[in-house]
Design a protein around this motif. Structure first.
Motif, mmCIF file in Angstrom:
data_model
loop_
_atom_site.group_PDB
_atom_site.id
_atom_site.type_symbol
_atom_site.label_atom_id
_atom_site.label_comp_id
_atom_site.label_asym_id
_atom_site.label_seq_id
_atom_site.Cartn_x
_atom_site.Cartn_y
_atom_site.Cartn_z
ATOM 1 N N ILE A 169 0.846 -1.186 0.000
ATOM 2 C CA ILE A 169 0.000 0.000 0.000
ATOM 3 C C ILE A 169 0.884 1.240 0.000
ATOM 4 O O ILE A 169 1.968 1.230 0.585
ATOM 5 N N THR A 170 0.433 2.289 -0.668
ATOM 6 C CA THR A 170 1.161 3.557 -0.719
ATOM 7 C C THR A 170 0.551 4.533 0.278
ATOM 8 O O THR A 170 -0.504 4.269 0.859
ATOM 9 N N ALA A 171 1.200 5.687 0.432
ATOM 10 C CA ALA A 171 0.650 6.741 1.290
ATOM 11 C C ALA A 171 -0.715 7.183 0.760
ATOM 12 O O ALA A 171 -1.646 7.417 1.534
ATOM 13 N N LYS A 172 -0.847 7.255 -0.556
ATOM 14 C CA LYS A 172 -2.128 7.621 -1.167
ATOM 15 C C LYS A 172 -3.196 6.569 -0.855
ATOM 16 O O LYS A 172 -4.349 6.905 -0.591
ATOM 17 N N GLY A 173 -2.804 5.294 -0.868
ATOM 18 C CA GLY A 173 -3.718 4.213 -0.523
ATOM 19 C C GLY A 173 -4.166 4.290 0.930
ATOM 20 O O GLY A 173 -5.344 4.092 1.243
ATOM 21 N N LYS A 174 -3.229 4.583 1.810
ATOM 22 C CA LYS A 174 -3.563 4.738 3.232
ATOM 23 C C LYS A 174 -4.515 5.909 3.436
ATOM 24 O O LYS A 174 -5.446 5.828 4.235
ATOM 25 N N LYS A 175 -4.273 6.977 2.697
ATOM 26 C CA LYS A 175 -5.124 8.160 2.825
ATOM 27 C C LYS A 175 -6.558 7.837 2.399
ATOM 28 O O LYS A 175 -7.509 8.200 3.098
ATOM 29 N N ARG B 294 -12.913 5.160 5.925
ATOM 30 C CA ARG B 294 -13.242 4.820 7.312
ATOM 31 C C ARG B 294 -14.018 5.952 7.983
ATOM 32 O O ARG B 294 -15.000 5.712 8.684
ATOM 33 N N GLU B 295 -13.580 7.183 7.743
ATOM 34 C CA GLU B 295 -14.281 8.336 8.301
ATOM 35 C C GLU B 295 -15.721 8.411 7.804
ATOM 36 O O GLU B 295 -16.643 8.690 8.567
ATOM 37 N N GLU C 151 -22.492 6.670 13.108
ATOM 38 C CA GLU C 151 -22.831 7.614 14.170
ATOM 39 C C GLU C 151 -24.157 8.333 13.910
ATOM 40 O O GLU C 151 -24.789 8.829 14.832
ATOM 41 N N ALA C 152 -24.591 8.365 12.640
ATOM 42 C CA ALA C 152 -25.841 9.041 12.286
ATOM 43 C C ALA C 152 -27.080 8.184 12.561
ATOM 44 O O ALA C 152 -28.206 8.695 12.506
ATOM 45 N N ILE C 153 -26.886 6.916 12.881
ATOM 46 C CA ILE C 153 -28.022 6.048 13.180
ATOM 47 C C ILE C 153 -28.643 6.488 14.498
ATOM 48 O O ILE C 153 -27.939 6.590 15.515
ATOM 49 N N PRO C 154 -29.947 6.756 14.485
ATOM 50 C CA PRO C 154 -30.600 7.196 15.733
ATOM 51 C C PRO C 154 -30.554 6.094 16.790
ATOM 52 O O PRO C 154 -30.617 4.903 16.473
ATOM 53 N N LYS C 155 -30.425 6.510 18.008
ATOM 54 C CA LYS C 155 -30.453 5.561 19.125
ATOM 55 C C LYS C 155 -31.869 5.051 19.289
ATOM 56 O O LYS C 155 -32.823 5.837 19.299
ATOM 57 N N LEU C 156 -32.015 3.751 19.390
ATOM 58 C CA LEU C 156 -33.332 3.157 19.577
ATOM 59 C C LEU C 156 -33.536 2.810 21.036
ATOM 60 O O LEU C 156 -32.624 2.427 21.727
#
Length: 101
Positions: free
Chosen positions: A75-81, A87-88, A95-100
């Motif tokens: 993997i390259t630095a570009k691949g890691k980025k 992932r973000e 995190e946008a899923i409402p709490k039930l």
């Protein structure tokens, strides 16, 4: 980036410079239960190399492979980025899923 590309890029990162065709397929099956054809894998690896997400180099020729050399991917630095960006995005969706309840 598609899901299959992301999985393969993650496997290449996990294998840390020792990733090659069959090894990637075996690691993918072990970690996800998902199989892949070698042709599909080679297509994705070539596309990722063109995008600058991975680099490749040939290893030494071996008797077990009839004198053929393995092509190893890293993997390259570009691949890691790009993995970090993906992932973000995924974390943001989780995190946008409402709490039930």
């Amino acid at each position: 980036m598609g899901e299959f590309e992301e999985l393969i890029l993650l496997i290449v990162a996990i294998m840390n410079g020792r990733a090659y065709g069959i090894g990637i397929i075996e690691e993918l099956e072990k970690r996800t239960g998902r199989s892949a054809a070698i042709g599909a894998l080679q297509t994705v690896l070539k596309r990722m190399e063109e995008k600058g997400w991975v680099t490749s180099a040939f290893g030494e020729a071996t008797k077990e492979r009839g004198g053929k050399r393995k092509r190893y991917y890293s993997i390259t630095a570009k691949g890691k980025k790009i993995l970090g960006e993906n992932r973000e995005k995924r974390n943001s969706l989780w995190e946008a899923i409402p709490k039930l309840g």
